[in-house]
Design an enzyme around this catalytic site. Structure first.
Site, PDB file in Angstrom:
ATOM      1  CG  ASP A 177      -1.918   1.096   1.333  1.00 29.00           C
ATOM      2  OD1 ASP A 177      -1.612   2.202   0.611  1.00 29.00           O
ATOM      3  OD2 ASP A 177      -2.955   0.944   1.738  1.00 29.00           O
ATOM      4  CG  HIS A 178       1.363   4.101  -3.200  1.00 24.87           C
ATOM      5  ND1 HIS A 178       0.228   3.617  -3.905  1.00 24.87           N
ATOM      6  CD2 HIS A 178       1.179   5.356  -3.348  1.00 24.87           C
ATOM      7  CE1 HIS A 178      -0.465   4.653  -4.219  1.00 24.87           C
ATOM      8  NE2 HIS A 178       0.124   5.716  -4.083  1.00 24.87           N
ATOM      9  CG  HIS A 240      -4.494   4.312  -0.544  1.00 27.20           C
ATOM     10  ND1 HIS A 240      -3.384   3.251  -0.622  1.00 27.20           N
ATOM     11  CD2 HIS A 240      -5.053   4.584  -1.742  1.00 27.20           C
ATOM     12  CE1 HIS A 240      -3.406   3.008  -1.927  1.00 27.20           C
ATOM     13  NE2 HIS A 240      -4.113   3.559  -2.524  1.00 27.20           N
TER      14      HIS A 240
END
Ligand code: NAD
Length: 490
Positions: A177-178, A240
């Site tokens: 999950d960047h 996110h």
């Protein structure tokens, strides 16, 4: 002196989806950035895999273009060294052909770290993992990174996890999950757990509510086909926004060890109050953008971009979320995210409570409650709103001022992209910033009842004009509680 990590151990990084958009815009530039600073050891290779037939030279030319387009001040020596590491192999996953060429390429390097990065459609996660297993390409030192989305609901996420888990062990699986790789997101942990100031106040006795906004000005554009099967709840909230919520809400982990942090995040996800259909009606808002003006120009609405005027996919979500535990009892978390909103901003606002009693005369002015604003983009930084005395003679007047720490100014340094840290962490085998299987499934367990109610009522999302802050009902969602969305210009 900046803290410079040592070079990695030797590795082969195998990137499936080597000719894709994510590889072009993010992965290659991120990897290149680690070259001039010496983080990539000499004996490291990058093997790009995709369906197209390309020679190494053709692929390197394309990779060089990606880097020159997305990196400022490219060091030509470092670029030359970096491109030499890259090789290309053609594998067609759908046809199940080309695996022998990959086997050949990897042969004899069973002792080095073997990192597979699946930057492909999630439909390929299963077939790729199975083929890697069948061709005996998974070694002791192997690991695999998978991109979002992991499933489209709890059941499909479970299936993806089962398939990947039948070939790789959990300690080898890196679910990316960047957002977790962003500097400010990690700073949230530093702020909370490397300072004594905040933690005693970080609870329902002192915090009124929390807001998390992730707003984009872009529309869906070329991703309309994918986006229409997902929508904002699946695309942004399930991963996110819930991850950000976890970092705000979790208890102090015992250490930064991967399972210490992930155990605490999991407890938060499990404590999210599941929504009944009545709560979904009352506490969520879905929107879909119409034409309007965004980023200075006229833009089309979602349905026109999609070319389908019957879609009920949401491009905006706002939700009021409760965390059912002692720390957060009666402290709502308001989440909102959407496309084609008024500005591009991602931030977390911690709104503290009012002072219990004012000692000042009414003409001193209103005492605004303290607010901590953690800005993820643009201008990453942290701002604390405090009250001070307005300078000068005369009667006491109060004024709200920001204690502002914009990181670009404070450190005068380039901010590494999230992928730079995450890829290196993955190669080094550190899972702290990656999601564990139970976290992903717990997040879906909270999302599923919302999706289910929305699909059951078959109502269209509320329309909103591009360039605004979403449907008016999202403003009502917070204002009926006597609160307002934080305005970034405050
Ligand atoms: P893309 O469509 O641009 O690239 C897909 C890649 O898969 C290409 O290299 C293509 O050649 C390869 N491919 C397609 N069919 C194949 C086959 N039969 N055999 C072998 N290779 C094949 O996709 P993308 O935007 O780069 O996204 C990749 C993944 O990353 C997806 O899971 C996406 O959801 C995720 N993701 C993308 C972004 C982004 O900004 N692009 C952001 C977050 C997550």
């Amino acid at each position: 002196m900046p803290n410079r990590p040592a070079p990695t151990d030797p590795f082969d990084l195998v990137v499936f989806g080597g000719t894709g958009d994510l590889t072009y815009r993010k992965l290659l530039p991120a990897l290149y950035h680690r070259e001039p600073v010496g983080h990539i050891c000499e004996d490291a290779r990058i093997i790009a895999v995709s369906r197209r037939q390309l020679t190494d030279e053709e692929y390197r030319e394309w990779a060089g273009k990606a880097i020159c387009e997305h990196v400022k001040d490219v060091d030509q020596d470092a670029l030359g060294r970096f491109l030499k590491r890259i090789q290309y192999v053609s594998v067609d996953v759908a046809q199940n052909t080309g695996w022998e060429a990959l086997e050949e390429k990897l042969a004899g390097r069973e002792d080095v770290i073997r990192a597979f990065y699946l930057s492909v459609s999630p439909d390929f996660f299963g077939p790729i993992c199975s083929a890697l297993g069948e061709h005996n390409l998974v070694t002791e030192k192997s690991r695999v990174t998978i991109e979002k989305p992991i499933g489209k609901d709890g059941t499909s996420a479970h299936e993806v996890n089962e398939t990947v888990g039948s070939v790789f062990k959990e300690h080898q699986i890196f679910r990316i999950d960047h957002y977790l790789g962003k500097e400010t997101v990690q700073n949230l942990m530093a702020l909370r757990f490397a300072n004594v100031l905040f933690e005693p106040l970080w609870n329902s006795a002192h915090i009124d509510h929390v807001q998390i906004t992730v707003a984009e000005t872009l529309g869906v554009e070329s991703r309309a086909g994918y986006y229409d099967t997902a929508g904002a709840l699946r695309d942004m909230v399930q991963n996110h926004l819930l991850q950000l919520l976890c970092l705000v809400a979790m208890e102090a982990p015992e250490s930064m060890a991967p399972d210490s942090v992930r155990d605490e995040k999991l407890k938060v996800l499990k404590a999210l109050r599941r929504m009944t259909p009545e709560m979904v009606e009352r506490n969520t808002v879905r929107g879909q953008y119409r034409s309007g003006a965004s980023a200075g120009g006229a833009v089309r609405g979602y349905l026109e971009e999609l070319g389908n005027d019957t879609s009920t996919t949401e491009t905006f979500v706002a939700a009021k979320v409760d965390i059912a535990n002692w720390r957060w009892a009666n402290v709502p978390f308001y989440l909102r995210t959407g496309k084609r909103l008024a500005s591009r901003v991602s931030e977390i606002t911690i709104q503290f409570k009012d002072v219990p009693h004012s000692i000042f005369l009414p003409d001193a002015g209103r005492i605004a409650a303290n607010k901590l604003v953690i800005r993820l983009q643009p201008d990453e930084g942290v701002k604390m709103q405090v009250m001070i005395k307005d300078p000068g003679p005369g009667s006491m007047r109060l004024r709200e001022v920001p204690l502002d720490m914009t990181f670009a100014e404070a450190f005068n340094a380039r901010h590494p992209d999230a992928y730079e840290r995450l890829i290196m962490d993955m190669i080094r085998g550190n899972q702290t910033l990656f999601m564990r299987r139970d976290e992903v499934e717990a997040a879906w367990a909270w999302i599923d009842p919302i999706l289910s109610h929305w699909s059951h009522v078959k109502e269209s999302p509320k329309p909103y004009t591009s360039g605004t802050w979403g449907p008016s009902s999202s403003i009502a969602l917070i204002e009926r509680d006597g609160r307002t969305w934080h305005d970034e210009s405050d």
